[in-house]
Design a protein around this motif. Structure first.
Motif, mmCIF file in Angstrom:
data_model
loop_
_atom_site.group_PDB
_atom_site.id
_atom_site.type_symbol
_atom_site.label_atom_id
_atom_site.label_comp_id
_atom_site.label_asym_id
_atom_site.label_seq_id
_atom_site.Cartn_x
_atom_site.Cartn_y
_atom_site.Cartn_z
ATOM 1 N N UNK A 94 -4.290 1.870 3.409
ATOM 2 C CA UNK A 94 -5.448 1.650 4.277
ATOM 3 C C UNK A 94 -6.189 0.382 3.868
ATOM 4 N N UNK A 95 -6.338 0.211 2.563
ATOM 5 C CA UNK A 95 -7.032 -0.968 2.056
ATOM 6 C C UNK A 95 -6.265 -2.244 2.405
ATOM 7 N N UNK A 96 -4.926 -2.134 2.413
ATOM 8 C CA UNK A 96 -4.091 -3.286 2.730
ATOM 9 C C UNK A 96 -3.984 -3.519 4.234
ATOM 10 N N UNK B 211 0.915 1.433 9.787
ATOM 11 C CA UNK B 211 2.124 2.265 9.827
ATOM 12 C C UNK B 211 2.223 3.145 8.584
ATOM 13 N N UNK B 212 1.923 2.590 7.430
ATOM 14 C CA UNK B 212 1.971 3.364 6.189
ATOM 15 C C UNK B 212 0.888 4.439 6.179
ATOM 16 N N UNK B 213 -0.274 4.126 6.711
ATOM 17 C CA UNK B 213 -1.352 5.113 6.797
ATOM 18 C C UNK B 213 -0.933 6.262 7.702
ATOM 19 N N UNK B 214 -0.331 5.944 8.843
ATOM 20 C CA UNK B 214 0.117 6.981 9.776
ATOM 21 C C UNK B 214 1.200 7.846 9.138
#
Length: 56
Positions: free
Chosen positions: A3-5, A9-12
């Motif tokens: 999220x910070x980055x 897609x990674x957050x999902x």
């Protein structure tokens, strides 16, 4: 970290994994205390199989 980055897609993907785990544990979906123990175990195993499949 994702999220910070700003990696949506990674957050999902992480949220999907958490949702699967919570459903498998009975924190989401039908009330776990209404299920027979065998149904609880089956739900947990199904969630684990889905999570394992995501790792492949």
């Amino acid at each position: 970290m994702a999220k910070k980055a700003g990696d949506d897609d990674a957050v999902a993907a992480a949220r999907h994994r958490v949702g699967l785990a919570k459903h498998g544990l009975g924190e989401r979906g039908p009330r776990w205390w209404d299920d027979e123990p065998a149904a609880r175990v089956a739900r947990a195993r199904e969630a684990l199989e889905e999570l394992d499949a995501l790792d492949d």
